[in-house]
Design an enzyme around this catalytic site. Structure first.
Site, PDB file in Angstrom:
ATOM      1  CE1 TYR A  56      -3.403   5.104  -1.860  1.00 44.12           C
ATOM      2  CE2 TYR A  56      -5.211   5.202  -3.427  1.00 44.12           C
ATOM      3  CZ  TYR A  56      -4.694   4.764  -2.236  1.00 44.12           C
ATOM      4  OH  TYR A  56      -5.444   3.978  -1.399  1.00 44.12           O
ATOM      5  CB  CYS A 112      -0.901  -0.005   1.221  1.00 48.60           C
ATOM      6  SG  CYS A 112      -1.968   1.450   1.371  1.00 48.60           S
TER       7      CYS A 112
END
Length: 571
Positions: free
Chosen positions: A410, A272
């Site tokens: 992100y 992640c």
């Protein structure tokens, strides 16, 4: 496998008790283990069955799993665990009462098939070490289901000696109760060992020490990262649509993927973007789930190569003259119908060396629901956010995915950028991740004994983009001096295993070092840092790489460990 964390060694335990009991090392350790359910608190060193168990310990055969069945016929837990003896009724406990007993200080209670067991005195002798504490205050079934050895009769006999009561009927029913009709009601069950960062959507990571137990992470322990409710997909009616190519829309069933395209298998680590975010929070608060060091796992994935599927849909080299991206759209959606989406560069998707999969298997079995059943994208070497689960659509495009998770999340920014000044359009979406490593054991705050003379340090290391980890350096003094750890790149732990092809090192390496304890040191600051084959190295501190979303956290990992001197043990 025997990790006596309370009874650190038979010799040291004997020293602790020599003045009070004048006992042998074996007897000293045995004297700690008595039945908490027996009225006479019988000592196990007088039991023939216990003598066989101790023999198993000394022979290294797995402690209590080695004694002879015909020596003792105990209560058969598997068939009678919910039956209360009429001659001696056992008390009834609520799950709330059981949950309060989750430590050695408060007692360690567990449930199994409706029974309640106080296993506090058994913890020190558990063959798997204190990993049994992971089940404390809850049910044993989810843990035992992973290890078939627990289903044997003699294991159930051992458990019966620790029975103190039964779980009340209401709580037994709750375990099987039908959930409400909220959007997450159909989510799958998860293993209770996971450390939960959010329930809805479900996001959780395993305890760090479990990560270094196995090169391939068992699917129940593989970290869970969901953005939306887990969709229920019927594999029989599943369809994958491939769009944006001259041949028109190609629609494939699950069976089509399995029968029309060669099956390809890749071992790849997924991480992640927010792994180790908790360390950035210590510098300055960020927005995002407070992941520890275990939002990373390694698995073997099998499925059709994306390259093969795109070619079947009409991809030819001339497409690269106008197309730049391959977009993925999941079947998971929010209440407005918006689905999760992401994209990767076209050259990664179509490259024979890219190894991008439309995976339908994980660790040799159908994908679990949490990991994208029936089909997900696996993009080796790329941030987890681009590995879209429950895949419903693929689009070859001149543009990146317009998804929120591609455009407004992100991405990495300067430490000086805050939420008032951030411009998400100014930064590229994260694709390949930087070099990473972390210490899985010992844990921060752990205590080691001076008498052991060494400390065992374990961890993982991985680099994005297929770059191979070539070295992990470990320091016991905060980075003043360094030692090189031994790397392992397979379950068989062959440090000399051949390197993968250049640019295709998709899987992590586990590492370990047995380091001498520095003389006179009362506390250790253990540090690790990894180096890949491009000689990328981890930064030494978090502050210079801090960013408002807490992503890309890969500074040297540090844990503080106390050294306990012998005189402290004897005091």
């Amino acid at each position: 496998m025997l990790l006596f964390r309370r009874c650190h060694s038979l010799t040291r335990f004997a020293a602790l008790n020599s003045q009070r009991h004048q006992a042998s090392p074996v007897a000293s350790c045995a004297v700690r283990l008595w039945s908490s359910t027996s009225d006479d608190k019988r000592w196990y060193q007088h039991s023939p069955r216990w003598k066989h168990a101790l023999a198993g310990v000394l022979a290294g055969t797995g402690a209590v799993l080695a004694y002879s069945l015909h020596q003792h016929k105990a209560e058969r837990v598997d068939s009678t665990v919910q039956t209360v003896k009429t001659s001696s009724p056992l008390p009834i406990f609520s799950q709330e009462e059981v949950t309060k007993h989750r430590s050695l200080e408060n007692g360690v209670w567990v449930t199994y098939k409706g029974g309640v067991y106080d296993i506090t005195e058994f913890v020190a002798m558990h063959p798997g070490g204190d990993k049994i504490l992971l089940a404390a205050g809850g049910a044993l079934e989810p843990f035992w289901s992973l290890y078939a050895v627990h289903s044997q009769e003699h294991v159930l006999e051992i458990l019966s000696d620790y029975k103190i009561g039964n779980l009340n009927l209401e709580d037994v029913k709750k375990q099987q109760a039908v959930k409400s009709s909220d959007p997450y009601s159909s989510d799958p069950e998860r293993h209770p060992v996971l450390h939960i960062n959010s329930l809805k959507p479900f996001n959780a990571e395993p305890p760090p020490e479990i990560l270094s137990d196995s090169y391939i992470t068992p699917s129940p322990f593989f970290f869970k990262r969901n953005h939306l409710p887990v969709p229920q997909v019927n594999p029989a009616s599943y369809q994958l649509h491939v769009e944006g190519l001259p041949g028109g829309v190609l629609t494939l069933s699950l069976q089509d993927l399995k029968s029309r395209f060669p099956k390809h298998t890749v071992t790849a680590t997924l991480q992640c973007a927010g792994n180790r975010r908790s360390e950035m929070n210590k510098v300055k608060q960020v927005k995002g789930l407070n992941w520890g060091i275990a939002a990373i796992s390694n698995a073997t994935w099998s499925g059709a190569r994306l390259r093969d599927v795109l070619q079947a849909a009409g991809y030819k080299p001339d497409v690269a003259q106008w197309a730049r991206h391959v977009q993925f759209e999941g079947l998971d959606k929010d209440v407005t119908g918006t689905t999760y989406g992401a994209s990767v560069p076209l050259n990664k998707a179509v490259s024979e060396e890219g190894d991008v999969l439309l995976a339908y298997e994980m660790n040799g079995e159908d994908l679990p629901a949490d990991h994208g059943f029936p089909v997900r994208v696996v993009v080796p070497g790329t941030v987890g956010a681009r590995n879209v689960k429950w895949l419903g659509k693929i689009v070859v495009s001149a543009e990146e995915s317009s998804s929120h998770w591609q455009q407004n999340d992100y991405k990495g920014f300067s430490p000086g950028t805050d939420w008032d000044t951030v411009d998400f359009k100014s930064a590229p979406a994260i694709q390949e991740l930087p070099i990473q490593s972390a210490i899985t054991t010992p844990a921060d705050g752990a205590v080691v004994d001076r008498s052991s003379e060494t400390v065992t340090v374990k961890g993982y290391a991985w680099s994005g983009g297929g770059r191979e980890v070539v070295r992990v350096d470990v320091s016991l003094d905060g980075g003043k001096t360094w030692q090189v750890a031994q790397l392992s790149s397979s379950e068989k732990e062959h440090p000399a295993a051949p390197s993968p092809p250049p640019g295709r090192a998709w899987a992590w390496k586990l590492w370990q070092i047995e380091a001498p304890l520095p003389p006179e040191a009362r506390e250790l600051q253990i540090v690790c840092k990894a180096v890949d084959n491009s000689y990328n190295m981890q930064p030494d501190s978090v502050a210079p790489i801090w960013n408002l979303r807490g992503v890309l956290s890969n500074a040297w990992h540090r844990v503080q460990v106390k050294v306990r001197e012998d005189e402290e043990d004897e005091a």
